[in-house]
Each structure stands twice: as structure tokens, then as C-alpha cells.
Write a protein that holds these residues in place. Structure first.
Motif, PDB file in Angstrom:
ATOM      1  N   MET A  33       0.874  -1.457  -0.213  1.00 48.60           N
ATOM      2  CA  MET A  33      -0.412  -0.679   0.060  1.00 48.60           C
ATOM      3  C   MET A  33       0.785   1.145  -0.526  1.00 48.60           C
ATOM      4  O   MET A  33       0.307   1.990  -0.593  1.00 48.60           O
ATOM      5  CB  MET A  33      -0.903   0.183   1.195  1.00 48.60           C
ATOM      6  N   ALA A  34       1.934   1.058   0.427  1.00 50.38           N
ATOM      7  CA  ALA A  34       2.792   2.631   0.726  1.00 50.38           C
ATOM      8  C   ALA A  34       3.529   2.988  -0.682  1.00 50.38           C
ATOM      9  O   ALA A  34       4.024   3.836  -0.694  1.00 50.38           O
ATOM     10  CB  ALA A  34       3.875   1.407   1.840  1.00 50.38           C
ATOM     11  N   TYR A  35       3.661   1.667  -1.603  1.00 52.05           N
ATOM     12  CA  TYR A  35       4.013   1.810  -2.787  1.00 52.05           C
ATOM     13  C   TYR A  35       3.674   3.255  -3.636  1.00 52.05           C
ATOM     14  O   TYR A  35       2.978   4.289  -4.031  1.00 52.05           O
ATOM     15  CB  TYR A  35       4.156   0.656  -3.253  1.00 52.05           C
ATOM     16  N   ARG A  36       1.908   2.829  -3.562  1.00 53.22           N
ATOM     17  CA  ARG A  36       1.172   3.644  -4.347  1.00 53.22           C
ATOM     18  C   ARG A  36       1.278   5.212  -3.779  1.00 53.22           C
ATOM     19  O   ARG A  36       0.839   6.225  -3.936  1.00 53.22           O
ATOM     20  CB  ARG A  36      -0.670   3.017  -4.070  1.00 53.22           C
ATOM     21  N   LEU A  37       1.249   4.932  -1.914  1.00 48.61           N
ATOM     22  CA  LEU A  37       0.931   6.281  -1.451  1.00 48.61           C
ATOM     23  C   LEU A  37       2.275   7.202  -2.034  1.00 48.61           C
ATOM     24  O   LEU A  37       2.247   8.614  -2.438  1.00 48.61           O
ATOM     25  CB  LEU A  37       0.691   5.740   0.161  1.00 48.61           C
ATOM     26  N   LYS A  38       3.761   6.641  -1.535  1.00 43.49           N
ATOM     27  CA  LYS A  38       4.408   7.193  -2.510  1.00 43.49           C
ATOM     28  C   LYS A  38       4.479   7.668  -3.696  1.00 43.49           C
ATOM     29  O   LYS A  38       5.083   8.953  -3.741  1.00 43.49           O
ATOM     30  CB  LYS A  38       5.414   6.393  -2.082  1.00 43.49           C
ATOM     31  N   LYS A  39       4.311   6.690  -4.365  1.00 43.13           N
ATOM     32  CA  LYS A  39       4.006   7.226  -5.832  1.00 43.13           C
ATOM     33  C   LYS A  39       3.359   8.907  -6.264  1.00 43.13           C
ATOM     34  O   LYS A  39       3.523   9.532  -7.016  1.00 43.13           O
ATOM     35  CB  LYS A  39       3.423   6.234  -6.322  1.00 43.13           C
ATOM     36  N   GLU A  40       1.997   9.012  -5.698  1.00 41.83           N
ATOM     37  CA  GLU A  40       1.049   9.819  -5.291  1.00 41.83           C
ATOM     38  C   GLU A  40       1.626  11.192  -4.567  1.00 41.83           C
ATOM     39  O   GLU A  40       1.333  12.074  -4.926  1.00 41.83           O
ATOM     40  CB  GLU A  40       0.211   9.425  -4.988  1.00 41.83           C
ATOM     41  N   ASN A  41       2.164  10.548  -3.643  1.00 44.07           N
ATOM     42  CA  ASN A  41       2.574  11.973  -2.990  1.00 44.07           C
ATOM     43  C   ASN A  41       3.794  11.952  -2.773  1.00 44.07           C
ATOM     44  O   ASN A  41       5.116  11.743  -1.701  1.00 44.07           O
ATOM     45  CB  ASN A  41       2.390  12.139  -1.505  1.00 44.07           C
ATOM     46  N   PRO A  42       4.926  12.357  -4.162  1.00 45.51           N
ATOM     47  CA  PRO A  42       6.583  12.528  -3.528  1.00 45.51           C
ATOM     48  C   PRO A  42       6.363  13.201  -2.950  1.00 45.51           C
ATOM     49  O   PRO A  42       7.825  13.048  -2.246  1.00 45.51           O
ATOM     50  CB  PRO A  42       7.111  12.514  -4.943  1.00 45.51           C
ATOM     51  N   LYS A  43       6.838  14.113  -2.369  1.00 38.25           N
ATOM     52  CA  LYS A  43       6.643  15.185  -1.102  1.00 38.25           C
ATOM     53  C   LYS A  43       6.599  14.705  -0.298  1.00 38.25           C
ATOM     54  O   LYS A  43       7.288  15.193   1.444  1.00 38.25           O
ATOM     55  CB  LYS A  43       6.228  16.297  -0.897  1.00 38.25           C
ATOM     56  N   LYS A  44       5.787  13.356   0.032  1.00 41.44           N
ATOM     57  CA  LYS A  44       5.334  12.622   1.770  1.00 41.44           C
ATOM     58  C   LYS A  44       6.414  11.473   1.737  1.00 41.44           C
ATOM     59  O   LYS A  44       6.540  11.144   1.495  1.00 41.44           O
ATOM     60  CB  LYS A  44       3.735  13.134   1.663  1.00 41.44           C
TER      61      LYS A  44
END
Ligand code: SF4
Length: 309
Positions: free
Chosen positions: A239-250
Motif C-alpha cells: 500500500m505504501a508504494y501507491r501512497l509514495k508514488k502519489e505523494n512524492p514529497k511525503k
């Protein structure tokens, strides 16, 4: 041996040729997330499956998700790249035992998490996902509820719905149920500013220490909108992969041992093979599908905010 890029190109070409759509759950491996047409949680994918104009739905997820797509689309071909991708939580309901429980509680409505087999859904009055479980239970008239199969999600619903008697089926998802308070506090010690987001399939004591309890789509929406910068992701690690991809500054901290083995059975190779062979096709006996469609349609209507019956 074709390269990853070659595999992806062949998948995309075949997808166009066959008028297929690739739906993938948020717990799929990064390669599958990247190539999917739609990525989402069970509710979002069920809605997409119902709306798609494609002739073929390739479902990258686990058995019950592909079954749900097949139930909602009797005229379409639904394909699952690996028939071994079976959710152990869904397998925890024995239909005969559920029938007995219904006889013991004749006035109860059966609310089943969408993580159930087609047979269990056919015995249920309503389906729900983690995104709308509270809303579904709140919105139905019956005061007594049999909630299957996840005891942790059921306990979470109980916290929020006080005026109903909720009988919990004793199932659990090992991926979430094995997460401990210490898994989170260890990361929090290193990153004290990080907010803890957890999935409601986690144990009650984990829910107690969380800043937020969300379905995976809830996590996506919250992380996007929040002005916080760091998050601990209390669900399956990819799940963290999608979150990182969509929020590169977080920054997102996954719990590395939170792995769902059946979700990892789909890869580029078997996805390509499924498109080449147009199989394995998911087939649900017509009578079971007819009965199972009712609670799923009710769930989708509630999920969209249009309560039907
Ligand atoms: S994370 Fe748990 S509930 Fe979800 S598919 Fe995997 S085993 Fe099933």
C-alpha cells in the motif's frame, strides 16, 4: 526470457486487442500497480467492475474480488491470472454454519464483508467493505446483525454503532491481525512526527493507538489532503508504494512483515499468460450469482450514498 519492459508492452498490446481492462488492488506488487487501468480497494474496484465497458476484466487481486466482478458482470469475461490467489479470511466462513446461525437468529440481518466467497454472499442480506461497514450497518433497519467474517472489522463497527446487537463471526485476516502495538511504537520512536493510519482489520488494541482508521482508499484520500508529511501505514506493505508514488514529497513507513501472500501471486508473467489464453475465467453458478448480486448491489448503492433497500 523477456525483459520487464517487453512483458509490459505485450500486456498493453494484448489488452487493447482484446478490449480488456486491468483492475488491481492496492496490495498488488508495484509492477502490477503500474500497469493497471484502475487501482483501488474492494469497493472502488467493485464499482469500476460494474461500470466498465470493456469486454474482458482482468482482475489482479484475490478470488473474492474477481468473483464479485463476475457476479456484477454476467455478460463479461472475468479473468484472474492465478487461481491460487485465495483470501484465507474469505475461506473462514463455512456456509453450513452460517445457515445454522441464521436459523438461531431468525430476525437478524447478515452483513458480510466483501471478503467472502460467492456462496457466503448468497446467504447474506448486505455486503460491506472496510470503507463503508459502519455506514452499511447504521443504515439497515434490523436491530440484530450477524457480521461475517472479520471479527476485528466487526468489533470496529460495534464501537461506532451502539444501538444494534452485533454477533461477530470469529474470522480474521492474519496479515492485519498479526500487527502489534509494538510494530507501530517502534517506528513512532524513530519518527515521532509520523501519524499512524491503520486498517480496521487490525486488532482493537492497535486501533486504540492509531491516529486514524481507514480503508486503503481512505488512506489515499487522507494522505493526499493532509498537511502532515510523515505517515506509518498500518496495512499490507505494498500500500505504501501507491501512497509514495502519489505523494512524492511525503514519507510513508510500511511495516515490512505485513505481507498478504495471495496478493503476491500475480506478476507480469502470469498476467501476460492470462491475456494470451483469455483464462482462467472466473465462473459462478448462476443461482449463487443471482443471490449474491443482491447484497453486493445494496453495498454499492450505500457506498455511493444512494440507499436502496
Ligand atoms: S490482506 Fe487479508 S483480507 Fe486482504 S486479501 Fe490478504 S488475507 Fe485476505
Amino acid at each position: 526470457m523477456p525483459s520487464k519492459e517487453e512483458l509490459k508492452q505485450r500486456i498493453l498490446a494484448l489488452k487493447r486487442e482484446k478490449n480488456a481492462v486491468i483492475l488491481a488492488h492496492n496490495y498488488q506488487i508495484p509492477d502490477i500497480q503500474d500497469i493497471a487501468d484502475f487501482l483501488g480497494d474492494s469497493l472502488a474496484l467493485a464499482i469500476k467492475a460494474k461500470e466498465t465497458e470493456a469486454d474482458v476484466i482482468v482482475f489482479c487481486g484475490v478470488d473474492f474480488m474477481a468473483e464479485t466482478a463476475a457476479i456484477l458482470n454476467p455478460d463479461k469475461k472475468v479473468i484472474i491470472p492465478d487461481t491460487g490467489a485465495k483470501c484465507p479470511l474469505a475461506a473462514m466462513v463455512n456456509p453450513e454454519e452460517l445457515k445454522r446461525m441464521k436459523e438461531e437468529h431468525p430476525n437478524a440481518a447478515v452483513v458480510s464483508y466483501v471478503n467472502t466467497t460467492a456462496e457466503t454472499k448468497a446467504l447474506s442480506d448486505y455486503c460491506c467493505t472496510s470503507a463503508n461497514a459502519v455506514k452499511v450497518v447504521e443504515s439497515i433497519p434490523e436491530k440484530e446483525i450477524i457480521f461475517t467474517p472479520d471479527r476485528n472489522l466487526g468489533a470496529y463497527v460495534k464501537r461506532h454503532v451502539k444501538d444494534k446487537e452485533i454477533i461477530l463471526w470469529p474470522g480474521f485476516c492474519a496479515t492485519h491481525d498479526s500487527l502489534t502495538v509494538e510494530d507501530f511504537t517502534a517506528i513512532k520512536r524513530e519518527h515521532p512526527e509520523a501519524e499512524i493510519m491503520v486498517h480496521p482489520e487490525c486488532r482493537p488494541e492497535v486501533i486504540d493507538i492509531a491516529d486514524h482508521v481507514f480503508s486503503t482508499e481512505g488512506m489515499v484520500k487522507y494522505a493526499r489532503a493532509s498537511d502532515k508529511r510523515e505517515f506509518i501505514v498500518g496495512t499490507e506493505k505494498d500500500m505504501a508504494y501507491r501512497l509514495k508514488k502519489e505523494n512524492p514529497k511525503k514519507v510513508f513507513y510500511a511495516i515490512d512483515r505485513a505481507v498478504c501472500p495471495p496478493m503476491k501471486k500475480t506478476g507480469l508473467e502470469n498476467l501476460l499468460e492470462a491475456l494470451e489464453k483469455m483464462g482462467p475465467v472466473v465462473k459462478i453458478p448462476e443461482k449463487t450469482a443471482e443471490k449474491a448480486r443482491i447484497p453486493i448491489e445494496r453495498m454499492i448503492a450505500i457506498g455511493r450514498g444512494e440507499m436502496t433497500s
